[in-house]
Design a protein around this motif. Structure first.
Motif, PDB file in Angstrom:
ATOM      1  N   MET A 128       0.820  -1.189   0.000  1.00 51.14           N
ATOM      2  CA  MET A 128       0.000   0.000   0.000  1.00 51.14           C
ATOM      3  C   MET A 128       0.869   1.260   0.000  1.00 51.14           C
ATOM      4  SD  MET A 128      -1.648   0.432   3.804  1.00 51.14           S
ATOM      5  CE  MET A 128      -0.465  -0.177   4.971  1.00 51.14           C
ATOM      6  N   LEU A 129       1.804   1.369   0.939  1.00 44.50           N
ATOM      7  CA  LEU A 129       2.674   2.544   1.000  1.00 44.50           C
ATOM      8  C   LEU A 129       3.614   2.584  -0.201  1.00 44.50           C
ATOM      9  CD1 LEU A 129       3.536   5.082   2.494  1.00 44.50           C
ATOM     10  CD2 LEU A 129       5.069   3.675   3.866  1.00 44.50           C
ATOM     11  N   ALA A 130       4.161   1.441  -0.573  1.00 42.78           N
ATOM     12  CA  ALA A 130       5.080   1.388  -1.713  1.00 42.78           C
ATOM     13  C   ALA A 130       4.385   1.839  -2.994  1.00 42.78           C
ATOM     14  CB  ALA A 130       5.649  -0.017  -1.879  1.00 42.78           C
ATOM     15  N   ALA A 131       3.146   1.416  -3.195  1.00 46.16           N
ATOM     16  CA  ALA A 131       2.402   1.815  -4.395  1.00 46.16           C
ATOM     17  C   ALA A 131       2.137   3.318  -4.394  1.00 46.16           C
ATOM     18  CB  ALA A 131       1.084   1.038  -4.484  1.00 46.16           C
ATOM     19  N   ALA A 132       1.757   3.858  -3.249  1.00 48.54           N
ATOM     20  CA  ALA A 132       1.488   5.299  -3.157  1.00 48.54           C
ATOM     21  C   ALA A 132       2.749   6.112  -3.429  1.00 48.54           C
ATOM     22  CB  ALA A 132       0.899   5.645  -1.790  1.00 48.54           C
ATOM     23  N   ALA A 177      -4.201   4.345  -4.903  1.00 52.67           N
ATOM     24  CA  ALA A 177      -3.408   3.853  -3.774  1.00 52.67           C
ATOM     25  C   ALA A 177      -3.888   4.427  -2.438  1.00 52.67           C
ATOM     26  CB  ALA A 177      -1.929   4.185  -3.975  1.00 52.67           C
ATOM     27  N   LEU A 178      -4.614   5.546  -2.479  1.00 51.46           N
ATOM     28  CA  LEU A 178      -5.102   6.180  -1.254  1.00 51.46           C
ATOM     29  C   LEU A 178      -6.595   5.937  -1.097  1.00 51.46           C
ATOM     30  CD1 LEU A 178      -3.305   9.647  -1.522  1.00 51.46           C
ATOM     31  CD2 LEU A 178      -2.442   7.502  -0.530  1.00 51.46           C
ATOM     32  N   ALA A 179      -7.026   5.727   0.137  1.00 48.02           N
ATOM     33  CA  ALA A 179      -8.443   5.506   0.418  1.00 48.02           C
ATOM     34  C   ALA A 179      -9.245   6.799   0.330  1.00 48.02           C
ATOM     35  CB  ALA A 179      -8.605   4.892   1.806  1.00 48.02           C
TER      36      ALA A 179
END
Length: 144
Positions: free
Chosen positions: A1-5, A108-110
């Motif tokens: 999640m963080l890596a994709a963002a 990538a962000l909610a």
């Protein structure tokens, strides 16, 4: 999640600016690489940049702050802030427009990202630059 963002943030295209991914950021910059955008989590403010601030109860989300830094020209270049200010403002506007086109960083962000802008002198790799720090606040779904 963080890596994709983070990867999607680095991929944001701002006209006239070289953007570097976290793992491709040079140790130092030469004038041909400027203006540049680099991800510097350590400049994200009072909260450590890459450390999530905890889980929101019952919603499966985590919030993080990340600094994306625009470096325009070294302070020692002889160009004063008054000379660079119009260029800096134009680049800030271009950055904001680029993020407006992808406010969830490719999903990538909610939630739509939020960020603050601090323009002024930014220190990178031992050199002071005229630039801006964009401090992003991201909400991401756990496991997403």
């Amino acid at each position: 999640m963080l890596a994709a963002a983070l990867s999607n943030l680095a991929a944001i295209s701002v006209s006239g600016v070289t953007s570097y991914a976290l793992d491709h950021t040079p140790d130092s910059l030469v004038s041909a690489q400027l203006p540049a955008l680099v991800i510097l989590p350590e400049l994200s403010g009072e909260m450590p940049g890459l450390q999530p601030n905890g889980f929101s109860a019952g919603v499966g989300q985590v919030t993080a702050q990340i600094a994306h830094v625009l470096l325009v020209a070294p302070v020692v270049s002889g160009m004063g802030s008054k000379t660079l200010l119009p260029d800096l403002v134009s680049l800030i506007d271009a950055y904001v427009a680029a993020l407006a086109g992808d406010p969830t960083l490719g999903g990538a962000l909610a939630l739509v990202l939020m960020f603050t802008i601090r323009a002024g002198v930014v220190r990178y790799s031992g050199v002071e630059y005229h630039g801006a720090v964009f401090t992003h606040t991201w909400v991401m779904n756990l496991g997403g």
